[in-house]
Design a protein around this motif. Sequence first.
Motif, PDB file in Angstrom:
ATOM      1  N   UNK A   5      46.036  42.131  45.413  1.00 25.58           N
ATOM      2  CA  UNK A   5      45.707  40.844  44.783  1.00 25.58           C
ATOM      3  C   UNK A   5      46.377  40.735  43.416  1.00 25.58           C
ATOM      4  N   UNK A   8      49.921  40.068  43.820  1.00 31.67           N
ATOM      5  CA  UNK A   8      50.129  38.688  44.248  1.00 31.67           C
ATOM      6  C   UNK A   8      50.017  37.718  43.069  1.00 31.67           C
ATOM      7  N   UNK A   9      49.103  38.046  42.146  1.00 31.57           N
ATOM      8  CA  UNK A   9      48.874  37.159  40.998  1.00 31.57           C
ATOM      9  C   UNK A   9      49.840  37.430  39.849  1.00 31.57           C
ATOM     10  N   UNK A  11      52.918  36.655  39.243  1.00 25.89           N
ATOM     11  CA  UNK A  11      53.697  35.544  38.678  1.00 25.89           C
ATOM     12  C   UNK A  11      52.916  34.680  37.680  1.00 25.89           C
ATOM     13  N   UNK A  12      51.580  34.721  37.749  1.00 28.74           N
ATOM     14  CA  UNK A  12      50.797  33.856  36.851  1.00 28.74           C
ATOM     15  C   UNK A  12      49.972  34.691  35.867  1.00 28.74           C
ATOM     16  N   UNK A  15      49.568  33.069  32.453  1.00 26.85           N
ATOM     17  CA  UNK A  15      48.676  31.908  32.556  1.00 26.85           C
ATOM     18  C   UNK A  15      47.224  32.379  32.691  1.00 26.85           C
ATOM     19  N   UNK A  16      47.031  33.475  33.440  1.00 28.21           N
ATOM     20  CA  UNK A  16      45.681  34.028  33.593  1.00 28.21           C
ATOM     21  C   UNK A  16      45.131  34.449  32.231  1.00 28.21           C
ATOM     22  N   UNK A  19      44.005  31.457  30.399  1.00 22.35           N
ATOM     23  CA  UNK A  19      42.735  30.919  30.908  1.00 22.35           C
ATOM     24  C   UNK A  19      41.526  31.670  30.350  1.00 22.35           C
ATOM     25  N   UNK A  22      39.483  29.235  27.699  1.00 23.70           N
ATOM     26  CA  UNK A  22      38.353  28.386  28.104  1.00 23.70           C
ATOM     27  C   UNK A  22      37.181  29.186  28.669  1.00 23.70           C
ATOM     28  N   UNK A  23      37.496  30.300  29.343  1.00 21.90           N
ATOM     29  CA  UNK A  23      36.388  31.106  29.874  1.00 21.90           C
ATOM     30  C   UNK A  23      35.572  31.732  28.745  1.00 21.90           C
ATOM     31  N   UNK A  25      35.342  30.452  25.811  1.00 21.28           N
ATOM     32  CA  UNK A  25      34.631  29.304  25.209  1.00 21.28           C
ATOM     33  C   UNK A  25      33.335  29.034  25.975  1.00 21.28           C
ATOM     34  N   UNK A  26      33.434  29.087  27.314  1.00 25.79           N
ATOM     35  CA  UNK A  26      32.255  28.876  28.164  1.00 25.79           C
ATOM     36  C   UNK A  26      31.224  29.978  27.913  1.00 25.79           C
ATOM     37  N   UNK A  28      30.886  31.810  25.243  1.00 23.56           N
ATOM     38  CA  UNK A  28      30.310  31.630  23.906  1.00 23.56           C
ATOM     39  C   UNK A  28      29.258  30.526  23.933  1.00 23.56           C
ATOM     40  N   UNK A  29      29.566  29.409  24.608  1.00 23.31           N
ATOM     41  CA  UNK A  29      28.613  28.312  24.706  1.00 23.31           C
ATOM     42  C   UNK A  29      27.323  28.756  25.381  1.00 23.31           C
ATOM     43  N   UNK A  30      27.471  29.558  26.437  1.00 19.91           N
ATOM     44  CA  UNK A  30      26.293  30.047  27.160  1.00 19.91           C
ATOM     45  C   UNK A  30      25.477  31.000  26.291  1.00 19.91           C
TER      46      UNK A  30
END
Lengths: 66, 429
Positions: A5, A8-9, A11-12, A15-16, A19, A22-23, A25-26, A28-30
């Motif tokens: 896996x 496979x991932x 190439x990104x 980008x991961x 990401x 925002x995760x 950030x989520x 922290x908000x929680x």
Amino acid sequence: MLENLLNFLRPVRFYALLLLLPLAWFAWGTATGTRLLGDDNESTETLNAPGSGGHGHAGRGLYFHK
Amino acid sequence: MSETATPQPESAQLDCPECHTSITYYDVAGSEYYACPNCHAYFRWSGEETPEVFGNYKDAPKTSPVLPLGTLGILDGALYRVVGVVSRCEANHRQYSWREYQLFQPETGRYVQLAEYNGHWTLIWAASHLDKNREDFKLADFKLFNKYQPRINWALGEFDWDIERDDTLNVAEHINPPRLLVQERRGKEQQWYRGRHVAPDELASAFNISRSSLPHQEGTGAVEPAPGSNSHSALWTLTGILTAALVLIQLVLAVRTTSVLSQTIQVAPDTTATAAPGTGRVLVSPSFTLDHQTALDIELNATLSNQWLELPVSLVNEQTGRGFEFTKNIEFYSGVEGGESWSEGSRSADAVLSRVPAGRYHLNFYPFTEKGVTPEIRVNVWADPALPSNFFVVLGLILLVPGLQLLRRHSHERSRWSNSDYNPYATEE
């Protein structure tokens, strides 16, 4: 399987990493009980007296109904 | 040409029967047809004393093609030499014109072709038993892109077949970018060719020429890969994993939500002389304790019937005096008109307060409504609510790039198919 896996991932992978922002950030908000887009609190001052219900409350606007 | 088994020379020379220019040719054993690079005469010669001249390509350009005859290049690990160039167009749409560079592999005697249309390059080779079982060239996976009969505009160099006979071919191109399947039919005979997209950078590197010397790209190539094709699957897999994880976390958070206050309060009119008509007495909820900083979701349900209620609410920390405040206007109207029932507004409202510190709290309510109206208000306060807006904001950020990617790819596909008579998007326009 996990190795497949991750390959496979590959190439990104950058980008991961992006990401994670925002995760985080989520998370922290929680953790802090924060609504990320702002809450409904209209208070503009801190009440000084404990239990001083009614004194100095703000936010009541004139309300004209039909 | 020699028919002995002795090794063939790398190249040989012949004289053009028209202008007598010395022409160098490289497929010494195979080439029979020639288009003179100087006078553009097209003739056949296979060792006879007098070549047979068929005509002259008067429209041939005076400048050398991008890949000049004799140029060596390495594609897919094999050494090729440019030995011929043909410019063709569609018989029924002569404005659609492209160039085909014949590449000869000296070691094997194999030919492949580089086709260039509007700056987009495709490498094409004859299907053979060597690669007949390739899974990536199943016709069922391809879509018909174009059908045409070719016509020759001009040609340069050497060929091992009569290129003028190609005018009788019926060609069907099927695409599954970046791959191409071409069917050539002549009567009952048919031959299949396979192809793949070649990026300009790959081509420039293969023939050791500058990228800027290649023709400018216009539009979208028939088998040009859509943007992000290399990472498309990985991107959506990552998006799927993160979305699933986020949904799971949100479900866990929803289960974790706890009730800290559930109370029904009754609005009562304020009968003091200074109070305006409709003003209710200040109502105070029982106290409740928060053992950690949290968000609070405060739900209000009022027993209103064709009435309205303005309800300022204060959440007060009994230890520090810090207050959180909000106001909700609740109204609900309903009735029957012309035999149809209708309703407007809602009897409920809710508010979210963020980052409420640990401590002991109570709520103060300052109701204001129509004179004589005294509704009941059901108050529920939830600690650690799941906060759907947080979920959707972060989900939106996770889906942003894949969404933009989808739009780009859709636009790319529309542009690609705009060159086709079989455009599946034609009905959308």
